[in-house]
Each structure stands twice: as structure tokens, then as C-alpha cells.
Design a protein around this motif. Sequence first.
Motif, short mmCIF file in Angstrom:
data_model
loop_
_atom_site.label_atom_id
_atom_site.label_comp_id
_atom_site.label_asym_id
_atom_site.label_seq_id
_atom_site.Cartn_x
_atom_site.Cartn_y
_atom_site.Cartn_z
N GLY A 1 0.83 -1.22 0.00
CA GLY A 1 0.00 0.00 0.00
C GLY A 1 0.85 1.26 0.00
N ILE A 2 1.94 1.24 0.77
CA ILE A 2 2.85 2.40 0.80
C ILE A 2 3.53 2.59 -0.55
CG2 ILE A 2 5.02 3.26 1.80
CD1 ILE A 2 4.09 2.09 4.49
N ILE A 3 3.95 1.47 -1.17
CA ILE A 3 4.57 1.55 -2.52
C ILE A 3 3.59 2.19 -3.51
CG2 ILE A 3 5.45 0.22 -4.47
CD1 ILE A 3 7.46 0.13 -2.29
N ILE A 4 2.32 1.76 -3.48
CA ILE A 4 1.30 2.33 -4.38
C ILE A 4 1.16 3.83 -4.11
CG2 ILE A 4 -1.17 2.35 -4.95
CD1 ILE A 4 -1.17 -0.69 -4.21
N LEU A 5 1.13 4.21 -2.83
CA LEU A 5 0.94 5.60 -2.44
C LEU A 5 2.08 6.48 -2.92
CD1 LEU A 5 -0.85 7.60 -0.85
CD2 LEU A 5 0.49 7.04 1.19
N PRO B 1 6.54 13.29 -6.90
CA PRO B 1 6.85 13.78 -8.25
C PRO B 1 8.07 13.11 -8.88
CG PRO B 1 6.52 15.61 -6.72
CD PRO B 1 6.59 14.37 -5.90
N THR B 2 9.05 12.68 -8.05
CA THR B 2 10.27 12.06 -8.60
C THR B 2 10.04 10.63 -9.08
OG1 THR B 2 10.94 11.27 -6.39
CG2 THR B 2 11.73 13.46 -7.08
N LEU B 3 8.90 10.05 -8.75
CA LEU B 3 8.60 8.67 -9.15
C LEU B 3 7.56 8.59 -10.26
CD1 LEU B 3 8.48 6.90 -5.64
CD2 LEU B 3 10.45 7.30 -7.12
N GLN B 4 7.38 9.70 -10.97
CA GLN B 4 6.39 9.72 -12.06
C GLN B 4 7.05 9.33 -13.38
OE1 GLN B 4 3.12 10.13 -11.07
NE2 GLN B 4 4.21 10.13 -9.12
N ASN B 5 7.46 8.08 -13.48
CA ASN B 5 8.01 7.56 -14.73
C ASN B 5 7.55 6.11 -14.91
OD1 ASN B 5 9.96 5.71 -13.49
ND2 ASN B 5 11.09 7.54 -12.90
N PRO B 6 7.74 5.53 -16.11
CA PRO B 6 7.21 4.18 -16.39
C PRO B 6 7.62 3.11 -15.39
CG PRO B 6 7.90 5.21 -18.42
CD PRO B 6 8.34 6.13 -17.32
N MET B 7 8.89 3.16 -14.94
CA MET B 7 9.38 2.12 -14.02
C MET B 7 8.51 2.05 -12.76
SD MET B 7 13.12 1.91 -12.23
CE MET B 7 13.50 0.74 -10.94
N TYR B 8 8.19 3.21 -12.20
CA TYR B 8 7.41 3.25 -10.96
C TYR B 8 5.91 3.13 -11.21
CZ TYR B 8 11.93 4.40 -9.11
OH TYR B 8 13.27 4.33 -8.78
N PHE B 9 5.49 3.45 -12.42
CA PHE B 9 4.10 3.17 -12.81
C PHE B 9 3.86 1.67 -12.79
CE2 PHE B 9 1.20 1.99 -16.34
CZ PHE B 9 0.03 2.57 -15.86
N VAL C 1 14.31 7.36 -0.69
CA VAL C 1 14.18 8.82 -0.48
C VAL C 1 12.71 9.21 -0.37
CG1 VAL C 1 14.55 11.08 -1.55
CG2 VAL C 1 16.38 9.38 -1.58
N ALA C 2 11.87 8.65 -1.26
CA ALA C 2 10.43 8.95 -1.22
C ALA C 2 9.80 8.49 0.09
CB ALA C 2 9.74 8.28 -2.41
N LEU C 3 10.24 7.32 0.60
CA LEU C 3 9.74 6.81 1.87
C LEU C 3 10.14 7.72 3.03
CD1 LEU C 3 10.33 2.94 1.62
CD2 LEU C 3 8.15 4.07 1.99
N LYS C 4 11.37 8.21 3.01
CA LYS C 4 11.85 9.11 4.07
C LYS C 4 11.06 10.41 4.10
CE LYS C 4 16.59 7.35 4.40
NZ LYS C 4 18.01 7.62 4.07
#
Length: 320
Positions: free
Chosen positions: A54-58, A64-72, A310-313
Motif C-alpha cells: 500500500g505504501i509503494i502504491i501511495l 513527483p520524482t517517481l512519475q516515470n514508467p518504471m514506478y508506474f 528517499v520517497a519513503l523518508k
Amino acid sequence: LPYPQMESKLQAEESNRTAMREFVLLGFSDILNLQWVLFGVFLLIYMIILLGNGIIILITRIDPTLQNPMYFFLGNFSFLEICYVTTTVPRMLKDICTKKGNISFLACATQLCFFLIFGGTECLLLAVMAYDRYVAICNPLHYPLVMNQRVCIRLVAGSWISGLPFEIGQTCQVFSLSFCGANTINHFFCDVLPIIKLGCGDTSVNEMLVYILSVIFFMVPFLLIVTSYGKIISSILKISSARGRAKAFSTCSSHLTVIILFFGTAAITYFQPKSNKSEGLEKLLSLFYTILTPMMNPFIYSLRNKDVTVALKKLLPKLL
């Protein structure tokens, strides 16, 4: 005289077939003294899976730094993991709690169907994620063009939809068997092979169809993954600087770890020779790819991926 006896025998067999309206999942009933320990452990694992994925989805949705195909793809994969585990674990927890494994034909067929759908989708989505890494590392200049939003959505939709006719068809094929005699399944969920074992008469054709579909939805994605990573490794070795090689490898190491865990345990379970199969070992291996691997995935992606860390922190202080 033999004819009435034969007729009564056939009638008794037919009544057995029609009377059987449910299966009994044995689960872990052979270790009764550890039932509540197992309940606590599996409940904890399920909560970790829900929370971690759930946290990964969130974070893949809001950072904003995770808005690319890999994280999609990673966000979709985490959602799929939640669906995949929810197919088996809540039912297993209920059976441990009530000490009853009775499951109706319809409930068993529904569980099997969704298990096959989510399992097949996972194989295909892992292949899609490997292709994404291939394009990113081997064709970085064309990456934004090749992996645009429309292509990403189509690849995810294709992973979900393309296997539906086969997986629904396999479920119908398995439950069209005649079942007579024992109705106990020595497993903690309705899986294909344990159910086929309960079928009357020769079930070799049914088993063959299971293996054919397993090859299609297991070996084909696996070969695509191996091909993609073969080209990825070849491209990484051509990078002159050690730092550049390490950076390129770090972007796909977590995905590669998940592939080895999922495909490794599933392959041992479904492609092991029949003579070597032990029902206890089969259940243990099933635990790995149905429960333990989905639990480990969020940790693998968060610990081995700097962007996710970094996003989790950034997110955790806001949640706390």
C-alpha cells in the motif's frame, strides 16, 4: 443377477458424485498444537503485505520524482500483489480460526479462477517490467518515446486481460471433472493439481492441459525476461566506468531479485517430476510464492532502490 448389482453400484457412484457439494481444505491441520501460532504469523505477514505494498502504491502515485514508467509498473505490481495474496490468505486464516476447511464447489472454483488470473498476470507483468528496464538501459535516448504513457497503460492492460480466456477456461475444465470418493484437498487453498487428483477416472489429459498452460504463462514470460536481461547485462558490461555500471545495474537488481524468488519457487512446484512430489513440500513451496515473496517485495524494492528510499523518508514523517 450381475446386472442389478452393477446397476446399483453405478447408482451409488452417481449419488456420490451428485452428493458431493463441497471440498475440505486440510491446510495445516496436521499440526494442531501450532494452529494459533500459525494464525498469528500469517495474520502478521498479511498485514505487512497490505501495508508495504500500500505504501509503494501511495508513493508511486504522489511523489513527483517517481512519475516515470518504471514506478508506474511498480505501483501496478504492488496492487497486483495485494490482490494475489487476498485470494488465499483471508480464507486460510478463517480455516485456521474455525478449525474447519469446508469450502463449497463455487467458492473453490472462484478462488482457483482468481488465483490463476492474478498468477498469470504477475508472470506477464514481470516480463513487461523487464522490457521496460531493457529499453531504459539499452535504448536510453528513445526511452521517453518508446515507453510513453499510452504504451505503458496498454502493456499493463494487456497483462491483465490477455490471459483471462485461458485462466477462466482452465477453471471450467478442472471443475467439469466428475468427483467421487474423497473430497479432501491436502493444501491450504484450491490449487489446480490437488483438485485434479480428486477426479474420477483418467485425468492425464487434464494434467497435460495444466502443463501446457503453465508453459505458456510461465515459460514464455520467463524466456522474454531472460532475453531482456541478457541484453541488459551485455549493455552494462560495455559501460566504461565502474560507477556507471553500478548505477545501471542498481536500477534492475531489485526486479531481478523478485523474479528469481517468484519464478524459482513456482517452477519447483509446477514442473517437478510427479514421482518426486511430496504434498508437505508442495505446501511449503506454495507458501513461498503465494505469501512470503509478496511480503518481501516491498522490502526488496525499498532497500535496493534509492529513489524509493528517499520517497519513503519524505512520506513517513507525514504519516507519523
